[in-house]
Scaffold this active site. Structure first.
Site, PDB file in Angstrom:
ATOM      1  N   HIS A 135      -7.360   1.017  -6.286  1.00  0.00           N
ATOM      2  CA  HIS A 135      -7.688   0.159  -5.035  1.00  0.00           C
ATOM      3  C   HIS A 135      -8.300  -1.180  -5.474  1.00  0.00           C
ATOM      4  O   HIS A 135      -9.581  -1.376  -5.203  1.00  0.00           O
ATOM      5  CB  HIS A 135      -8.506   0.670  -3.989  1.00  0.00           C
ATOM      6  CG  HIS A 135      -8.538   0.153  -2.433  1.00  0.00           C
ATOM      7  ND1 HIS A 135      -7.646  -0.852  -2.254  1.00  0.00           N
ATOM      8  CD2 HIS A 135      -9.166   0.223  -1.549  1.00  0.00           C
ATOM      9  CE1 HIS A 135      -7.911  -1.240  -1.048  1.00  0.00           C
ATOM     10  NE2 HIS A 135      -8.634  -0.742  -0.526  1.00  0.00           N
ATOM     11  N   ARG A 174       1.121  -1.087   0.125  1.00  0.00           N
ATOM     12  CA  ARG A 174       0.048   0.033   0.034  1.00  0.00           C
ATOM     13  C   ARG A 174       1.038   1.308   0.071  1.00  0.00           C
ATOM     14  O   ARG A 174       1.813   1.262   0.901  1.00  0.00           O
ATOM     15  CB  ARG A 174      -0.895   0.011   1.310  1.00  0.00           C
ATOM     16  CG  ARG A 174      -1.597   1.320   1.403  1.00  0.00           C
ATOM     17  CD  ARG A 174      -2.591   1.216   2.681  1.00  0.00           C
ATOM     18  NE  ARG A 174      -3.946   0.739   1.954  1.00  0.00           N
ATOM     19  CZ  ARG A 174      -5.066   0.680   2.415  1.00  0.00           C
ATOM     20  NH1 ARG A 174      -5.218   1.529   3.618  1.00  0.00           N
ATOM     21  NH2 ARG A 174      -6.069   0.094   2.112  1.00  0.00           N
ATOM     22  N   ARG A 210     -13.114  -8.790   1.900  1.00  0.00           N
ATOM     23  CA  ARG A 210     -11.693  -8.559   1.626  1.00  0.00           C
ATOM     24  C   ARG A 210     -10.738  -9.726   1.892  1.00  0.00           C
ATOM     25  O   ARG A 210      -9.931 -10.117   1.105  1.00  0.00           O
ATOM     26  CB  ARG A 210     -11.063  -7.450   2.625  1.00  0.00           C
ATOM     27  CG  ARG A 210     -11.822  -5.956   2.070  1.00  0.00           C
ATOM     28  CD  ARG A 210     -11.556  -5.428   0.834  1.00  0.00           C
ATOM     29  NE  ARG A 210     -10.114  -5.431   0.403  1.00  0.00           N
ATOM     30  CZ  ARG A 210      -9.443  -4.366   1.199  1.00  0.00           C
ATOM     31  NH1 ARG A 210      -9.937  -3.192   1.784  1.00  0.00           N
ATOM     32  NH2 ARG A 210      -8.138  -4.150   1.021  1.00  0.00           N
ATOM     33  N   CYS A 257     -16.383   1.262   0.951  1.00  0.00           N
ATOM     34  CA  CYS A 257     -15.233   0.578   1.572  1.00  0.00           C
ATOM     35  C   CYS A 257     -14.710   0.722   2.677  1.00  0.00           C
ATOM     36  O   CYS A 257     -13.868  -0.174   3.270  1.00  0.00           O
ATOM     37  CB  CYS A 257     -14.051   1.143   0.452  1.00  0.00           C
ATOM     38  SG  CYS A 257     -13.447   2.832   0.769  1.00  0.00           S
ATOM     39  N   GLN A 306     -10.114  -3.955  -3.316  1.00  0.00           N
ATOM     40  CA  GLN A 306     -11.585  -3.462  -2.475  1.00  0.00           C
ATOM     41  C   GLN A 306     -12.489  -3.907  -3.720  1.00  0.00           C
ATOM     42  O   GLN A 306     -13.420  -4.328  -3.116  1.00  0.00           O
ATOM     43  CB  GLN A 306     -11.469  -2.233  -2.377  1.00  0.00           C
ATOM     44  CG  GLN A 306     -12.888  -1.348  -1.845  1.00  0.00           C
ATOM     45  CD  GLN A 306     -12.961  -1.926  -0.408  1.00  0.00           C
ATOM     46  OE1 GLN A 306     -12.208  -1.750   0.548  1.00  0.00           O
ATOM     47  NE2 GLN A 306     -14.198  -2.563  -0.092  1.00  0.00           N
ATOM     48  N   ASP A 326     -17.448   6.928  -0.654  1.00  0.00           N
ATOM     49  CA  ASP A 326     -16.312   6.790  -0.154  1.00  0.00           C
ATOM     50  C   ASP A 326     -15.792   8.253   0.725  1.00  0.00           C
ATOM     51  O   ASP A 326     -16.735   9.339   0.366  1.00  0.00           O
ATOM     52  CB  ASP A 326     -15.109   6.718  -1.018  1.00  0.00           C
ATOM     53  CG  ASP A 326     -13.771   6.139  -0.581  1.00  0.00           C
ATOM     54  OD1 ASP A 326     -13.669   5.911   0.624  1.00  0.00           O
ATOM     55  OD2 ASP A 326     -12.839   6.164  -1.158  1.00  0.00           O
TER      56      ASP A 326
HETATM   57  N1   CP Z   1     -11.063  -0.207   2.779  1.00  0.00           N
HETATM   58  C1   CP Z   1      -9.811  -0.218   3.093  1.00  0.00           C
HETATM   59  O1   CP Z   1      -8.859  -0.561   2.311  1.00  0.00           O
HETATM   60  O2   CP Z   1      -9.632  -0.343   4.419  1.00  0.00           O
HETATM   61  P1   CP Z   1      -8.181  -0.001   5.271  1.00  0.00           P
HETATM   62  O3   CP Z   1      -7.811   1.568   4.936  1.00  0.00           O
HETATM   63  O4   CP Z   1      -8.587   0.132   6.714  1.00  0.00           O
HETATM   64  O5   CP Z   1      -7.277  -0.994   4.990  1.00  0.00           O
HETATM   65  N1  NVA Z   2     -10.180   6.777  -0.987  1.00  0.00           N
HETATM   66  C1  NVA Z   2      -9.863   6.178   0.344  1.00  0.00           C
HETATM   67  C2  NVA Z   2      -9.666   4.832   0.487  1.00  0.00           C
HETATM   68  C3  NVA Z   2      -9.280   4.159   1.784  1.00  0.00           C
HETATM   69  C4  NVA Z   2      -9.500   2.870   1.757  1.00  0.00           C
HETATM   70  C5  NVA Z   2      -8.482   6.738   0.366  1.00  0.00           C
HETATM   71  O1  NVA Z   2      -7.633   6.543  -0.196  1.00  0.00           O
HETATM   72  O2  NVA Z   2      -7.880   7.009   1.888  1.00  0.00           O
END
Ligand code: CP
Ligand code: NVA
Length: 318
Positions: A144, A117, A304, A276, A147, A235
């Site tokens: 992402h 990530r 997930r 998400c 997700q 989101d």
């Molecule tokens: N939805 C998601 O990716 O959550 P986290 O940021 O907690 O991993």
């Molecule tokens: N759009 C959000 C998703 C988090 C899982 C971010 O990137 O922070």
């Protein structure tokens, strides 16, 4: 369908939904459903009957915070008999000047697969280019994909095939929205984006989805957008890569796109609501919707685990 050269070939990385063969994507979703079914009623720590990751070491690298991605990958690897190393980017030499290419070469000598990530997509792509092991995208500023694999599994568990359905994305055309657009092309559903022009999804991603045959619409009026929706998605209005100083400006632009009961009333009566998570209650969505009968947010979070287990099996070919 997208042209073949776009797909990953040499190694089964999982970098983005539009870079993965549609047949493989369908196989991942079906395997995720089967693996979930096979362990119904078991304690979370119980091993799966099959142990395809036995003897495998998986590095989970985080340059941004995470709850779901971190826990679901870690638990998923263990259920399949593998082991994990959870690493914080800032504690690695990666965060202190070592190149991504060298990091990729070194990690490849120790582990069988890398999930990362990160912020800039170029970090993910360079890691995949120089690693000798599969690399999985656990979120970048731009996409992402894990997700959305979980979200498709979730939709289909509740309502059957997502093919031909109308998905309405509300708010910011961000990284999660981008992966919905990629999936629209690969799984054959339509996406309507409703949000302010300044936060439209990237033209490149809209174009890719249209080229793959999906109908992608942009509608500034949220009420009009959700008419006929099978799925409404929200989101956060401020993503991890957005500056906190932009928060007030973004909130002012996005307030008309809050998902609340009044907006959901314009979607199909059996429309689902997804997010998400993490959510900001009473901002992008009300608690009444999040905790209401159309919401499947915690199924998404659970899936997930199952979807990523299937992604990892695809990557390793096990
Ligand atoms: N939805 C998601 O990716 O959550 P986290 O940021 O907690 O991993
Ligand atoms: N759009 C959000 C998703 C988090 C899982 C971010 O990137 O922070």
């Amino acid at each position: 369908m997208l042209p073949a050269p776009e797909y990953e070939t040499a190694m089964n990385h999982f970098l983005d939904i539009h870079k993965t063969d549609p047949g493989a994507l369908r196989g991942i979703i079906d395997q995720a459903k089967d693996m979930k079914q096979a362990r119904q009623g078991r304690p979370k720590g119980a091993a799966d009957d099959e142990q395809p990751l036995a003897g495998h070491m998986v590095a989970l690298v985080f340059e941004k915070p995470s709850t779901r991605t971190r826990v679901s990958f870690d638990v998923g690897v263990r259920q399949m008999g593998g082991e994990t190393l959870v690493l914080s980017g800032k504690d690695m030499q990666l965060g202190h000047g070592e190149t991504i290419a060298d990091t990729a070469r070194v990690l490849s000598r120790y582990v069988d697969m890398i999930m990362i990530r990160t912020f800039d997509e170029s970090v993910l792509l360079e890691l995949a280019e120089y690693a000798d092991v599969p690399v999985i995208n656990g979120l970048t500023d731009r996409t992402h994909p894990c997700q959305i694999m979980a979200d498709i599994q979730t939709y289909e568990e509740h309502r059957g095939s997502i093919k031909g359905k109308k998905v309405v994305w509300t708010g910011d055309g961000n990284n999660v929205c981008a992966s919905f657009l990629h999936a629209a092309g690969q799984f054959g559903f339509d996406v309507t984006f409703t949000g302010p022009e300044q936060l439209d999804p990237e033209d490149e991603f809209v174009g890719l989805a249209r080229k793959a045959g999906a109908t992608i619409s942009i509608e500034r009026d949220a009420v009009k957008a959700v008419q006929g929706a099978d799925l409404v998605v929200a989101d956060t209005w401020v993503s991890m890569h957005d500056s906190q100083s932009s928060k007030e400006r973004r909130h002012n632009m996005l307030r008309p796109y809050q998902v609340n009961d009044a907006l959901m009333a314009h979607a199909k009566p059996d429309a689902l609501f997804m997010h998400c998570l993490p959510a900001h209650r009473e901002e992008e969505v009300t608690s009444a919707v999040m905790d209401g009968p159309q919401s499947v947010i915690f199924d998404e979070a659970e899936n997930r685990l199952h979807a990523q287990k299937a992604v990892m099996r695809y990557c390793l070919g096990v």
